[in-house]
Design an enzyme around this catalytic site. Structure first.
Site, PDB file in Angstrom:
ATOM      1  N   ASP A  36     -26.936 -16.209   9.616  1.00  0.00           N
ATOM      2  CA  ASP A  36     -27.460 -17.103  10.639  1.00  0.00           C
ATOM      3  C   ASP A  36     -29.203 -15.350  10.285  1.00  0.00           C
ATOM      4  O   ASP A  36     -28.998 -14.695  10.306  1.00  0.00           O
ATOM      5  CB  ASP A  36     -27.220 -17.507  11.520  1.00  0.00           C
ATOM      6  CG  ASP A  36     -28.360 -18.045  12.086  1.00  0.00           C
ATOM      7  OD1 ASP A  36     -28.241 -19.171  12.580  1.00  0.00           O
ATOM      8  OD2 ASP A  36     -29.330 -17.257  13.468  1.00  0.00           O
ATOM      9  N   ILE A  37     -30.181 -15.493  10.672  1.00  0.00           N
ATOM     10  CA  ILE A  37     -31.499 -14.883  10.477  1.00  0.00           C
ATOM     11  C   ILE A  37     -30.903 -14.239  12.114  1.00  0.00           C
ATOM     12  O   ILE A  37     -31.473 -13.022  12.565  1.00  0.00           O
ATOM     13  CB  ILE A  37     -32.831 -15.256  10.668  1.00  0.00           C
ATOM     14  CG1 ILE A  37     -33.698 -14.303  10.182  1.00  0.00           C
ATOM     15  CG2 ILE A  37     -33.072 -16.145  11.972  1.00  0.00           C
ATOM     16  CD1 ILE A  37     -35.033 -14.797  10.144  1.00  0.00           C
ATOM     17  N   ASN A  94     -24.475 -28.476  15.179  1.00  0.00           N
ATOM     18  CA  ASN A  94     -25.548 -29.443  16.625  1.00  0.00           C
ATOM     19  C   ASN A  94     -25.825 -30.305  16.580  1.00  0.00           C
ATOM     20  O   ASN A  94     -26.592 -30.567  14.767  1.00  0.00           O
ATOM     21  CB  ASN A  94     -26.396 -28.201  17.112  1.00  0.00           C
ATOM     22  CG  ASN A  94     -25.944 -27.245  17.594  1.00  0.00           C
ATOM     23  OD1 ASN A  94     -25.495 -26.134  18.569  1.00  0.00           O
ATOM     24  ND2 ASN A  94     -26.655 -26.207  17.583  1.00  0.00           N
ATOM     25  N   GLU A 102     -32.338 -27.001  16.525  1.00  0.00           N
ATOM     26  CA  GLU A 102     -33.439 -26.687  15.861  1.00  0.00           C
ATOM     27  C   GLU A 102     -34.273 -26.876  14.680  1.00  0.00           C
ATOM     28  O   GLU A 102     -35.061 -27.372  13.943  1.00  0.00           O
ATOM     29  CB  GLU A 102     -33.799 -25.265  16.069  1.00  0.00           C
ATOM     30  CG  GLU A 102     -33.275 -25.083  17.640  1.00  0.00           C
ATOM     31  CD  GLU A 102     -32.952 -23.200  18.046  1.00  0.00           C
ATOM     32  OE1 GLU A 102     -33.499 -22.500  16.891  1.00  0.00           O
ATOM     33  OE2 GLU A 102     -32.780 -23.252  18.950  1.00  0.00           O
ATOM     34  N   VAL A 103     -33.397 -27.027  13.690  1.00  0.00           N
ATOM     35  CA  VAL A 103     -34.044 -27.283  12.031  1.00  0.00           C
ATOM     36  C   VAL A 103     -33.231 -28.857  11.421  1.00  0.00           C
ATOM     37  O   VAL A 103     -31.885 -28.989  12.138  1.00  0.00           O
ATOM     38  CB  VAL A 103     -33.031 -26.181  11.388  1.00  0.00           C
ATOM     39  CG1 VAL A 103     -33.811 -26.107   9.665  1.00  0.00           C
ATOM     40  CG2 VAL A 103     -33.467 -24.209  12.442  1.00  0.00           C
ATOM     41  N   HIS A 107     -26.571 -28.838   9.140  1.00  0.00           N
ATOM     42  CA  HIS A 107     -25.812 -27.746   8.495  1.00  0.00           C
ATOM     43  C   HIS A 107     -24.934 -27.103   9.746  1.00  0.00           C
ATOM     44  O   HIS A 107     -24.080 -27.833  10.714  1.00  0.00           O
ATOM     45  CB  HIS A 107     -26.855 -26.289   9.222  1.00  0.00           C
ATOM     46  CG  HIS A 107     -27.541 -26.429  10.069  1.00  0.00           C
ATOM     47  ND1 HIS A 107     -28.592 -26.958  10.385  1.00  0.00           N
ATOM     48  CD2 HIS A 107     -27.256 -25.427  11.535  1.00  0.00           C
ATOM     49  CE1 HIS A 107     -29.349 -26.757  11.373  1.00  0.00           C
ATOM     50  NE2 HIS A 107     -28.468 -26.054  11.998  1.00  0.00           N
ATOM     51  N   HIS A 109     -22.658 -24.073  11.478  1.00  0.00           N
ATOM     52  CA  HIS A 109     -22.541 -22.729  11.935  1.00  0.00           C
ATOM     53  C   HIS A 109     -20.504 -22.300  11.690  1.00  0.00           C
ATOM     54  O   HIS A 109     -19.961 -22.816  12.614  1.00  0.00           O
ATOM     55  CB  HIS A 109     -22.578 -22.105  13.208  1.00  0.00           C
ATOM     56  CG  HIS A 109     -24.294 -23.155  14.193  1.00  0.00           C
ATOM     57  ND1 HIS A 109     -25.227 -21.596  14.061  1.00  0.00           N
ATOM     58  CD2 HIS A 109     -25.010 -24.250  13.959  1.00  0.00           C
ATOM     59  CE1 HIS A 109     -26.313 -22.287  14.313  1.00  0.00           C
ATOM     60  NE2 HIS A 109     -26.419 -23.444  14.210  1.00  0.00           N
TER      61      HIS A 109
HETATM   62  P1  5GP Z   1     -29.786 -24.833  14.815  1.00  0.00           P
HETATM   63  O1  5GP Z   1     -29.560 -24.730  16.555  1.00  0.00           O
HETATM   64  O2  5GP Z   1     -30.391 -25.564  14.168  1.00  0.00           O
HETATM   65  O3  5GP Z   1     -28.031 -25.600  15.369  1.00  0.00           O
HETATM   66  O4  5GP Z   1     -29.736 -23.374  14.251  1.00  0.00           O
HETATM   67  C1  5GP Z   1     -30.657 -23.484  13.745  1.00  0.00           C
HETATM   68  C2  5GP Z   1     -29.789 -22.306  12.900  1.00  0.00           C
HETATM   69  O5  5GP Z   1     -30.930 -21.066  12.256  1.00  0.00           O
HETATM   70  C3  5GP Z   1     -30.745 -20.850  14.546  1.00  0.00           C
HETATM   71  O6  5GP Z   1     -29.148 -20.460  13.726  1.00  0.00           O
HETATM   72  C4  5GP Z   1     -31.240 -20.025  13.820  1.00  0.00           C
HETATM   73  O7  5GP Z   1     -31.500 -18.682  14.085  1.00  0.00           O
HETATM   74  C5  5GP Z   1     -31.750 -19.851  12.373  1.00  0.00           C
HETATM   75  N1  5GP Z   1     -32.748 -19.948  11.230  1.00  0.00           N
HETATM   76  C6  5GP Z   1     -33.416 -20.415  11.863  1.00  0.00           C
HETATM   77  N2  5GP Z   1     -34.510 -20.238  11.053  1.00  0.00           N
HETATM   78  C7  5GP Z   1     -34.401 -19.292   9.904  1.00  0.00           C
HETATM   79  C8  5GP Z   1     -34.614 -18.865   8.367  1.00  0.00           C
HETATM   80  O8  5GP Z   1     -35.408 -18.136   8.180  1.00  0.00           O
HETATM   81  N3  5GP Z   1     -33.457 -18.001   8.398  1.00  0.00           N
HETATM   82  C9  5GP Z   1     -31.860 -18.405   8.433  1.00  0.00           C
HETATM   83  N4  5GP Z   1     -31.190 -17.374   7.809  1.00  0.00           N
HETATM   84  N5  5GP Z   1     -31.456 -18.551   9.668  1.00  0.00           N
HETATM   85  C10 5GP Z   1     -32.977 -18.897  10.504  1.00  0.00           C
END
Ligand code: 5GP
Length: 128
Positions: A36-37, A94, A102-103, A107, A109
Site C-alpha cells: 500500500d502506498i 472495505n 476508495e478504489v 481488493h 488489505h
Molecule cells: P480502500 O479504501 O479502497 O479499501 O483502500 C485503497 C488503498 O489503496 C488505500 O489504502 C490507499 O493507500 C491505496 N492506494 C491508493 N492509490 C494507490 C497507488 O497508486 N498505489 C498503491 N500501492 N496504493 C494505493
C-alpha cells in the site's frame, strides 16, 4: 443482481495494465499483490484479483469458483510468505462508500507485523 459497472480507469486497473508502477509482492494468474502506498501497519499489502470486479459482492457474484479460490489461496500464501501468518494479521475488504472503499476494484488489505489496535475506532460506531 447484475454485475456492477466497472471503471476501467481506476488506479488498480492501471496498475494491472502496467500503466502505473507498484511495489509488487506477488503475482499469479488470479491475483496481484503490492505494498500500500500509505501503509497503516508495518506490513500493509493489497491483494487484488486479475479480473474486473468492483467490490467483494461483485467478486463473489460474478467471478468463477477458480478465480475466487485462486484469489484467496494467493492471499494466504502471501501472508505466509510475508511472515505475518504465525503472529496473526488482519484482513480488510472495505466495500462501497459506506464501507470506506476508495478504489473501485475489489481488493483486500493484509495488515500485520505489529500491534494493530482495536478492529475499528469507537467513532466508527457513532460513539464519541
Ligand atoms: P480502500 O479504501 O479502497 O479499501 O483502500 C485503497 C488503498 O489503496 C488505500 O489504502 C490507499 O493507500 C491505496 N492506494 C491508493 N492509490 C494507490 C497507488 O497508486 N498505489 C498503491 N500501492 N496504493 C494505493
Amino acid at each position: 443482481m447484475t454485475a456492477k459497472s466497472y471503471d476501467k480507469n481506476n488506479i488498480f486497473a492501471k496498475i494491472l495494465r502496467g500503466e502505473i508502477p507498484c511495489n509488487k509482492v506477488y503475482e499469479d494468474e488470479y491475483a496481484l499483490a503490492f505494498h500500500d502506498i500509505a501503509p497503516k501497519a508495518p506490513v500493509h499489502v493489497l491483494v487484488i484479483p486479475k479480473g474486473a470486479y468492483v467490490d467483494l459482492c461483485d467478486f463473489a457474484r460474478q467471478a468463477s469458483a477458480d478465480e475466487i479460490a485462486g484469489f484467496y489461496k494467493a492471499a494466504t500464501k502471501i501472508a505466509a510468505d510475508l511472515g505475518i501468518e504465525d503472529a496473526g494479521f488482519r484482513t480488510i475488504a472495505n466495500t462501497g462508500a459506506g464501507g470506506g472503499q476508495e478504489v473501485p476494484h475489489f481488493h483486500i488489505h493484509l495488515l500485520g507485523g505489529g500491534p494493530l489496535g482495536p478492529m475499528i475506532s469507537g467513532n466508527s460506531r457513532g460513539i464519541a
